[in-house]
Each structure stands twice: as structure tokens, then as C-alpha cells.
Design a protein around this motif. Structure first.
Motif, mmCIF file in Angstrom:
data_model
loop_
_atom_site.group_PDB
_atom_site.id
_atom_site.type_symbol
_atom_site.label_atom_id
_atom_site.label_comp_id
_atom_site.label_asym_id
_atom_site.label_seq_id
_atom_site.Cartn_x
_atom_site.Cartn_y
_atom_site.Cartn_z
ATOM 1 N N MET A 260 0.876 -1.219 -0.044
ATOM 2 C CA MET A 260 -0.007 0.066 -0.076
ATOM 3 C C MET A 260 0.886 1.282 -0.140
ATOM 4 O O MET A 260 1.796 1.284 0.786
ATOM 5 N N PHE A 261 0.760 1.886 -1.023
ATOM 6 C CA PHE A 261 1.437 3.433 -1.090
ATOM 7 C C PHE A 261 0.414 4.469 -1.025
ATOM 8 O O PHE A 261 -0.739 4.417 -1.558
ATOM 9 N N TYR A 262 0.899 5.647 -0.509
ATOM 10 C CA TYR A 262 0.055 6.776 -0.627
ATOM 11 C C TYR A 262 0.770 7.889 -1.242
ATOM 12 O O TYR A 262 2.015 8.056 -1.107
ATOM 13 N N LYS A 263 0.002 8.735 -2.173
ATOM 14 C CA LYS A 263 0.684 9.762 -3.142
ATOM 15 C C LYS A 263 1.467 10.818 -2.475
ATOM 16 O O LYS A 263 2.448 11.267 -3.094
ATOM 17 N N ASP A 264 1.089 10.944 -1.159
ATOM 18 C CA ASP A 264 1.862 12.229 -0.626
ATOM 19 C C ASP A 264 2.944 11.725 0.243
ATOM 20 O O ASP A 264 3.606 12.478 1.089
ATOM 21 N N GLU A 265 3.242 10.347 0.483
ATOM 22 C CA GLU A 265 4.428 10.017 1.182
ATOM 23 C C GLU A 265 5.616 10.119 0.549
ATOM 24 O O GLU A 265 5.857 9.720 -0.562
ATOM 25 N N ARG A 266 6.565 10.329 1.359
ATOM 26 C CA ARG A 266 7.937 10.492 0.957
ATOM 27 C C ARG A 266 8.754 9.019 0.917
ATOM 28 O O ARG A 266 8.549 8.358 1.885
ATOM 29 N N LEU A 267 9.165 8.826 -0.403
ATOM 30 C CA LEU A 267 9.616 7.264 -0.698
ATOM 31 C C LEU A 267 11.228 7.260 -0.855
ATOM 32 O O LEU A 267 11.682 8.366 -1.304
ATOM 33 N N ALA A 268 11.802 6.443 -0.282
ATOM 34 C CA ALA A 268 13.096 6.245 -0.691
ATOM 35 C C ALA A 268 13.351 4.617 -1.116
ATOM 36 O O ALA A 268 12.856 3.596 -0.485
ATOM 37 N N LEU A 269 14.052 4.362 -2.070
ATOM 38 C CA LEU A 269 14.467 2.890 -2.546
ATOM 39 C C LEU A 269 15.904 2.651 -2.326
ATOM 40 O O LEU A 269 16.651 3.357 -2.486
ATOM 41 N N PHE A 270 15.880 1.316 -1.557
ATOM 42 C CA PHE A 270 17.356 1.059 -1.430
ATOM 43 C C PHE A 270 17.263 -0.489 -1.941
ATOM 44 O O PHE A 270 16.643 -1.440 -1.721
ATOM 45 N N ILE A 271 18.478 -0.453 -2.945
ATOM 46 C CA ILE A 271 18.263 -1.657 -3.904
ATOM 47 C C ILE A 271 19.540 -2.344 -3.717
ATOM 48 O O ILE A 271 20.705 -1.765 -3.808
ATOM 49 N N ASP A 272 19.519 -3.600 -3.044
ATOM 50 C CA ASP A 272 20.658 -4.396 -2.887
ATOM 51 C C ASP A 272 20.956 -4.931 -4.218
ATOM 52 O O ASP A 272 20.280 -5.953 -4.609
ATOM 53 N N GLY A 273 21.812 -4.500 -5.108
ATOM 54 C CA GLY A 273 22.039 -4.897 -6.382
ATOM 55 C C GLY A 273 22.282 -6.409 -6.735
ATOM 56 O O GLY A 273 21.708 -6.941 -7.616
ATOM 57 N N SER A 274 23.011 -7.042 -6.116
ATOM 58 C CA SER A 274 23.129 -8.403 -6.583
ATOM 59 C C SER A 274 22.077 -9.258 -5.981
ATOM 60 O O SER A 274 21.615 -10.170 -6.710
ATOM 61 N N ASN A 275 21.433 -8.817 -4.960
ATOM 62 C CA ASN A 275 20.398 -9.673 -4.543
ATOM 63 C C ASN A 275 19.176 -9.528 -5.440
ATOM 64 O O ASN A 275 18.584 -10.586 -5.794
ATOM 65 N N LEU A 276 19.105 -8.337 -6.003
ATOM 66 C CA LEU A 276 17.831 -8.114 -7.050
ATOM 67 C C LEU A 276 18.047 -8.728 -8.401
ATOM 68 O O LEU A 276 17.237 -9.250 -9.005
ATOM 69 N N TYR A 277 19.393 -8.410 -8.690
ATOM 70 C CA TYR A 277 19.832 -9.418 -10.029
ATOM 71 C C TYR A 277 19.540 -10.740 -9.860
ATOM 72 O O TYR A 277 19.146 -11.324 -10.667
ATOM 73 N N ALA A 278 19.721 -11.523 -8.720
ATOM 74 C CA ALA A 278 19.871 -12.833 -8.812
ATOM 75 C C ALA A 278 18.251 -13.368 -8.688
ATOM 76 O O ALA A 278 17.918 -14.232 -9.297
ATOM 77 N N ALA A 279 17.338 -12.393 -8.061
ATOM 78 C CA ALA A 279 15.935 -12.761 -7.880
ATOM 79 C C ALA A 279 15.445 -12.689 -9.300
ATOM 80 O O ALA A 279 14.560 -13.517 -9.619
#
Length: 189
Positions: free
Chosen positions: A1-20
Motif C-alpha cells: 500500500m502506497f500513499y501519493k503524498d508519502e516521501r519514498l526512498a528505494l534501497f536496492i541490494d544490487g546483487s540480490n535483486l539481480y539474482a531474484a
């Protein structure tokens, strides 16, 4: 669930996302990924963490790192460590968990929602700490691969689990080798 007015930050574990993504049979289109989360809220930062082999003449990840750097991602890299294991095999180690954790803790007072792209169970205490600070945490990984790429304790701790395979149509593209195969067969036919 996301709200349009919320402040977001993405944290991408590159090797983990690549493997998935590889386990699910697709590549990530990072431009589409960033656009998707800009659409979901006020995206303050998109961090991408990866270790790099500095002594290689050509690193296959270098073009991606450069592209991400020029296209709105905050790149966090460090040299990977090479070593020889007990069986004499050359191994590479480049864990970025501490860097990701420190950055998330520092940014926590300025965001409402953190999206963590990793299935690494070592991040469970981070998620718990962020939640105590009032930050909602979504975790993106997959249970559809064999074996599942997300640790059960991380999935349970998260406020929201986002199945990576469910984002395939939004942020995915066919793996490069399949694109080249199609191009070759189209040229031949």
C-alpha cells in the motif's frame, strides 16, 4: 500500500535483486522501476548498492553502474574483495549490507516509506528499527523461485511484501540473451 503524498526512498541490494530477477527469468528495466515508484509517491532517493571488481579490464556491471549514476540513482559502490577458498577456487566477496543499513538509518527521519529490494534475512533488524522510528517498510523479492529468494523472517517483519514476479509487466524486460536470440532468428528468417 502506497500513499501519493508519502516521501519514498528505494534501497536496492544490487546483487540480490539481480539474482531474484534472474531466477524468475527476466531483467530489470531501471528506468521503468524508477518511474513506477515516482508514480506511487514522492520519491526522494533511489539508492543502488553493488561491489565492483576494480582490477578487471572490463566489468560487466560497469555500464549499468554508469547508466544508473546518470539517471537519478544514488550509486553506492566499493571494491569487491577477491580471495581463494579452502578448495582453491577463486571467490569474490562484496557485501554491501552495512552501507545500506547506515544510509537507511540516516534517511529514516526524512521519509515515510522505504522500499527495500532484497530478500536477505540480515536486514530484518534494520526493518524492525525503521518501523520503530515510524517508517513503513516494503520489501521486494520473490517466493516464486526455487528456492524462494526472500528469508521468511524478513518477509514477516516487513509492513508489505511485494512479489517481484508481480512487477514483471511493469519493470521487467526479457533477458538480454533472449533478445539477441530473437534478433538472430529474425535476421535469419
Amino acid at each position: 500500500m502506497f500513499y501519493k503524498d508519502e516521501r519514498l526512498a528505494l534501497f536496492i541490494d544490487g546483487s540480490n535483486l539481480y539474482a531474484a530477477a534472474k531466477a524468475l527469468g527476466f531483467d530489470i528495466d531501471y528506468k521503468l522501476l524508477r518511474q513506477e515508484f515516482v508514480r506511487r509517491g514522492k520519491l526522494l532517493r533511489a539508492f543502488y548498492y553493488t561491489a565492483l571488481l576494480e582490477n578487471e579490464e572490463y566489468s560487466p556491471i560497469r555500464p549499468l553502474v554508469d547508466w544508473l549514476h546518470y539517471n537519478g540513482f544514488t550509486m553506492v559502490t566499493k571494491p569487491a574483495k577477491e580471495y581463494t577458498d579452502s578448495q582453491g577456487r577463486r571467490k569474490v566477496k562484496g557485501n554491501m549490507d552495512i552501507e545500506l543499513t547506515v544510509d537507511a538509518m540516516e534517511l529514516a527521519p526524512r521519509v515515510d516509506h522505504i522500499v527495500l529490494f532484497s530478500g536477505d534475512g540480515d536486514f530484518r533488524p534494520l526493518v524492525e528499527s525503521l518501523q520503530r522510528q515510524g517508517v513503513r517498510v516494503s520489501v521486494v523479492s520473490t517466493i516464486r523461485s526455487q528456492p524462494p529468494m526472500i528469508a521468511d523472517e524478513l518477509r514477516r517483519q516487513a509492513d508489505n511484501f511485494i512479489e517481484l514476479d508481480g512487477l514483471r509487466e511493469v519493470i521487467g524486460r526479457p533477458p538480454r540473451e533472449h533478445q539477441e536470440d530473437r534478433t538472430a532468428s529474425a535476421a535469419a528468417g
